[in-house]
Design a protein around this motif. Structure first.
Motif, PDB file in Angstrom:
ATOM      1  N   UNK A  96       0.794  -1.223   0.000  1.00  0.00           N
ATOM      2  CA  UNK A  96       0.000   0.000   0.000  1.00  0.00           C
ATOM      3  C   UNK A  96       0.824   1.270   0.000  1.00  0.00           C
ATOM      4  N   UNK A  97       2.143   1.158  -0.162  1.00  0.00           N
ATOM      5  CA  UNK A  97       3.001   2.345  -0.147  1.00  0.00           C
ATOM      6  C   UNK A  97       3.669   2.575  -1.500  1.00  0.00           C
ATOM      7  N   UNK A  98       3.009   2.149  -2.544  1.00  0.00           N
ATOM      8  CA  UNK A  98       3.570   2.323  -3.884  1.00  0.00           C
ATOM      9  C   UNK A  98       3.180   3.685  -4.459  1.00  0.00           C
ATOM     10  N   UNK A  99       3.589   4.742  -3.754  1.00  0.00           N
ATOM     11  CA  UNK A  99       3.435   6.106  -4.250  1.00  0.00           C
ATOM     12  C   UNK A  99       4.671   6.902  -3.839  1.00  0.00           C
ATOM     13  N   UNK A 100       4.923   7.991  -4.545  1.00  0.00           N
ATOM     14  CA  UNK A 100       6.236   8.640  -4.498  1.00  0.00           C
ATOM     15  C   UNK A 100       6.601   9.224  -3.142  1.00  0.00           C
ATOM     16  N   UNK A 101       5.607   9.571  -2.306  1.00  0.00           N
ATOM     17  CA  UNK A 101       5.924  10.198  -1.022  1.00  0.00           C
ATOM     18  C   UNK A 101       5.661   9.276   0.170  1.00  0.00           C
ATOM     19  N   UNK A 102       5.578   7.978  -0.056  1.00  0.00           N
ATOM     20  CA  UNK A 102       5.292   7.058   1.041  1.00  0.00           C
ATOM     21  C   UNK A 102       6.486   6.942   1.982  1.00  0.00           C
ATOM     22  N   UNK A 103       6.237   6.399   3.166  1.00  0.00           N
ATOM     23  CA  UNK A 103       7.306   6.284   4.158  1.00  0.00           C
ATOM     24  C   UNK A 103       8.427   5.368   3.689  1.00  0.00           C
ATOM     25  N   UNK A 104       8.072   4.261   3.054  1.00  0.00           N
ATOM     26  CA  UNK A 104       9.127   3.335   2.643  1.00  0.00           C
ATOM     27  C   UNK A 104       9.930   3.890   1.467  1.00  0.00           C
ATOM     28  N   UNK A 105       9.285   4.704   0.618  1.00  0.00           N
ATOM     29  CA  UNK A 105      10.038   5.390  -0.437  1.00  0.00           C
ATOM     30  C   UNK A 105      11.007   6.383   0.198  1.00  0.00           C
ATOM     31  N   UNK A 106      10.541   7.110   1.218  1.00  0.00           N
ATOM     32  CA  UNK A 106      11.412   8.069   1.904  1.00  0.00           C
ATOM     33  C   UNK A 106      12.598   7.363   2.556  1.00  0.00           C
ATOM     34  N   UNK A 129       1.030   8.001 -10.958  1.00  0.00           N
ATOM     35  CA  UNK A 129       1.417   6.610 -11.195  1.00  0.00           C
ATOM     36  C   UNK A 129       2.898   6.438 -10.858  1.00  0.00           C
ATOM     37  N   UNK A 130       3.212   5.546  -9.923  1.00  0.00           N
ATOM     38  CA  UNK A 130       4.583   5.415  -9.441  1.00  0.00           C
ATOM     39  C   UNK A 130       5.544   5.008 -10.549  1.00  0.00           C
TER      40      UNK A 130
END
Length: 290
Positions: free
Chosen positions: A119-129, A154-155
């Motif tokens: 559920x974190x497949x977007x550019x500003x998610x915690x795991x992306x950070x 869209x990521x």
């Protein structure tokens, strides 16, 4: 081996901190290390007290005519447009770059390897950070992407666009700085080193190849610009008056673009002259053509 360097950005950091008039470590960089290098190596390998270093006073780190500079006013610093790289060179540019996401397979690796990635497949998610080395990356990506691309939620498209952004910006820097070696008395830029080669873990960074050694598009665009003979073209906008807006792509109110100039140039790093014929074609995108 090109040279031995005493430190990386120590002089520059002291200058940025402010309020410091002396740096005790200078004794190491300017006396101890030079003596050690001289005693243990041949004189053919030079010693450079720090990078960047401008050669006048110990705190001088931004002189574009002497020594080397780290050019971070694109992406960081003053956050200028990459199209200004042509007026931001130096005698030797030993650091510069723009980050991008790695190969989508690498992004999926860190998203899929942990339950937290769901559920974190977007550019500003915690795991992306957590997998981004660049500070303030959300804001800085927003600036450079908004200036050059249509924004997307869209990521995978965003990942690809950051790679193209990095490729276009860095290859343009290589184009214009290589052009700045203009012959005797006009050696404005003698060399360039991009930051950086690869990563030590799966991450969004300035690297041109990711943790799994998957090359990004910029890897190939740099290779193209470093061929012995290259030809490049650039369109320079001419405005009706000087202003503080970006030089190339901004019109507002009384500030208008009134003309444009096309520059075409070739570079030859071989030791022999080369004769060639260059055919230049122009296409009107508003007319019918096939």
């Amino acid at each position: 081996m090109a040279l031995f360097c005493g430190n990386n950005e120590d002089y520059q950091q002291v200058l940025q901190w402010g309020g410091i008039t002396e740096l005790p470590a200078r004794k190491i960089y300017e006396q101890v290390l030079p003596d050690i290098v001289a005693a243990l190596t041949s004189s053919e390998v030079p010693y450079h007290r720090g990078s960047p270093y401008g050669g006048k006073d110990w705190w001088e780190t931004s002189d574009p005519t002497v020594g080397d500079i780290h050019q971070w006013d694109v992406w960081a610093g003053k956050e200028k447009a990459y199209q200004d790289y042509d007026i931001m060179g130096g005698r030797f540019v030993s650091e510069f770059g723009i980050p991008s996401f790695p190969d989508m397979r690498t992004v999926e690796y860190w998203l899929d390897s942990k339950d937290v990635g769901k559920g974190q497949d977007y550019a500003q998610s915690k795991i992306i950070a957590q997998h981004t080395r660049a500070g303030n990356f959300e804001r800085r990506f927003a600036i450079v992407m908004n200036e050059n691309f249509r924004l997307t939620s869209d990521l995978e498209t965003h990942v690809y666009n950051t790679q193209i952004m990095q490729s276009e910006a860095v290859s343009y820097a290589y184009q214009v700085w290589r052009r700045a070696w203009r012959g005797k008395g006009k050696e404005y830029t003698a060399g360039v080193i991009v930051w950086q080669l690869n990563d030590c873990w799966p991450v969004t960074s300035w690297a041109i190849a990711d943790y799994f050694l998957r090359p990004k598009p910029v890897y190939y665009s740099i290779a193209r610009q470093l061929k012995p003979i290259t030809v490049n073209i650039f369109r320079t906008v001419i405005k009706n008056k000087a202003n503080d807006r970006p030089r190339q792509f901004y019109e507002f109110g009384a500030f208008q673009s009134i003309d444009a100039r096309i520059d075409v140039w070739a570079t030859n790093s071989t030791l022999a002259p080369r004769k060639a014929q260059l055919d230049l074609f122009c296409i009107d995108l508003y007319s019918s053509w096939t």
